[in-house]
Design a protein around this motif. Structure first.
Motif, mmCIF file in Angstrom:
data_model
loop_
_atom_site.group_PDB
_atom_site.id
_atom_site.type_symbol
_atom_site.label_atom_id
_atom_site.label_comp_id
_atom_site.label_asym_id
_atom_site.label_seq_id
_atom_site.Cartn_x
_atom_site.Cartn_y
_atom_site.Cartn_z
ATOM 1 N N VAL A 110 44.368 42.177 41.303
ATOM 2 C CA VAL A 110 44.115 40.799 40.863
ATOM 3 C C VAL A 110 42.621 40.573 40.689
ATOM 4 C CG1 VAL A 110 44.405 38.360 41.463
ATOM 5 C CG2 VAL A 110 46.261 39.965 41.893
ATOM 6 N N GLY A 111 41.810 41.210 41.525
ATOM 7 C CA GLY A 111 40.357 41.101 41.374
ATOM 8 C C GLY A 111 39.887 41.654 40.035
ATOM 9 N N ARG A 112 40.435 42.802 39.619
ATOM 10 C CA ARG A 112 40.079 43.365 38.308
ATOM 11 C C ARG A 112 40.557 42.468 37.172
ATOM 12 N NH1 ARG A 112 40.529 48.383 41.107
ATOM 13 N NH2 ARG A 112 42.784 48.542 40.891
ATOM 14 N N LEU A 113 41.738 41.878 37.335
ATOM 15 C CA LEU A 113 42.244 40.964 36.305
ATOM 16 C C LEU A 113 41.351 39.732 36.184
ATOM 17 C CD1 LEU A 113 44.475 40.173 34.274
ATOM 18 C CD2 LEU A 113 45.676 39.084 36.181
ATOM 19 N N ARG A 114 40.924 39.187 37.317
ATOM 20 C CA ARG A 114 40.010 38.028 37.285
ATOM 21 C C ARG A 114 38.716 38.383 36.572
ATOM 22 N NH1 ARG A 114 40.659 37.484 42.874
ATOM 23 N NH2 ARG A 114 38.448 37.907 43.070
ATOM 24 N N ALA A 115 38.187 39.558 36.867
ATOM 25 C CA ALA A 115 36.940 39.986 36.219
ATOM 26 C C ALA A 115 37.155 40.199 34.725
ATOM 27 C CB ALA A 115 36.434 41.264 36.874
ATOM 28 N N ALA A 116 38.285 40.791 34.343
ATOM 29 C CA ALA A 116 38.553 41.043 32.920
ATOM 30 C C ALA A 116 38.726 39.750 32.145
ATOM 31 C CB ALA A 116 39.801 41.912 32.770
ATOM 32 N N LEU A 117 39.368 38.764 32.763
ATOM 33 C CA LEU A 117 39.590 37.488 32.069
ATOM 34 C C LEU A 117 38.411 36.530 32.213
ATOM 35 C CD1 LEU A 117 43.334 36.796 32.961
ATOM 36 C CD2 LEU A 117 42.394 37.789 30.864
ATOM 37 N N GLY A 118 37.520 36.812 33.152
ATOM 38 C CA GLY A 118 36.367 35.940 33.353
ATOM 39 C C GLY A 118 36.733 34.614 33.991
ATOM 40 N N VAL A 119 37.697 34.629 34.903
ATOM 41 C CA VAL A 119 38.087 33.405 35.609
ATOM 42 C C VAL A 119 37.839 33.599 37.095
ATOM 43 C CG1 VAL A 119 39.800 32.686 33.906
ATOM 44 C CG2 VAL A 119 40.503 34.131 35.798
#
Length: 190
Positions: free
Chosen positions: A162-171
């Motif tokens: 989820v941390g990588r997803l947050r970074a990828a989406l910029g949220v």
């Protein structure tokens, strides 16, 4: 405890509660009638008077009720089938950018699921990403090995995938709902 946003689950609970109350009332009435506590009904009375065929209108009402019940059952099944949101296209680029970057939420969800499936204690994972691009919500179903430490696995998923997803989406924040299932197989040796 807040109200569930899962409409099919609320419908299921309401229908099951209604059917349960209906069956309790019918059972209570039958017990009371058998005990002779219902006025106008003797405990030895027949359930249906006579042995002749019922009038035509009774059969029509029974068929109509069966059709309505069948349609309600089909509606209930449809509510179970389509319970997750569909994938949407997100625009990820900033407002002042020269071009636009579009991405399907299904692509991001598949990447998260593949990331989680790479963990040794996970047999399978599925993910659905919904909501607008700047306020996404993630639903995860993770099948873990029988001996897996679910608490540690949950922390790892939230911290890494989820941390990588947050970074990828910029949220900054992604609300996550996680469902864990246990498989029959143990953890594979590393």
């Amino acid at each position: 405890m807040g109200i569930s946003s899962n409409r099919p689950a609320r419908l299921n609970r309401a229908l099951l509660a209604f059917v349960g109350l209906l069956l309790l009332a019918a059972g209570g009435y039958a017990v009371a009638a058998h005990g002779g506590r219902v006025p106008g009904v003797e405990s030895g009375d027949r359930l249906v008077p006579g042995t002749g065929a019922p009038p035509t209108w009774v059969l029509v009402v029974i068929v109509g009720a069966a059709i309505v019940i069948g349609l309600l059952c089909l509606r209930w099944m449809a509510a179970q089938w389509f319970r997750l949101p569909r994938a949407v296209a997100w625009e990820l680029s900033a407002a002042d950018a020269a071009g636009t970057t579009m991405m399907s939420s299904a692509v991001a969800a598949d990447a998260v699921a593949a990331d989680i499936e790479g963990y040794p204690e996970v047999s399978s994972a599925s993910a659905v990403l919904s909501g607008p691009g700047r306020a996404p919500e993630l639903q995860l179903i993770v099948t873990a090995a029988a001996g897996a430490d679910i608490t540690a696995l949950r922390r790892r998923i939230l911290g890494e995938a989820v941390g990588r997803l947050r970074a990828a989406l910029g949220v900054g924040v992604i609300p996550v709902s996680m469902e864990f299932r246990l498989s029959d197989q143990g953890i594979a040796p590393q």
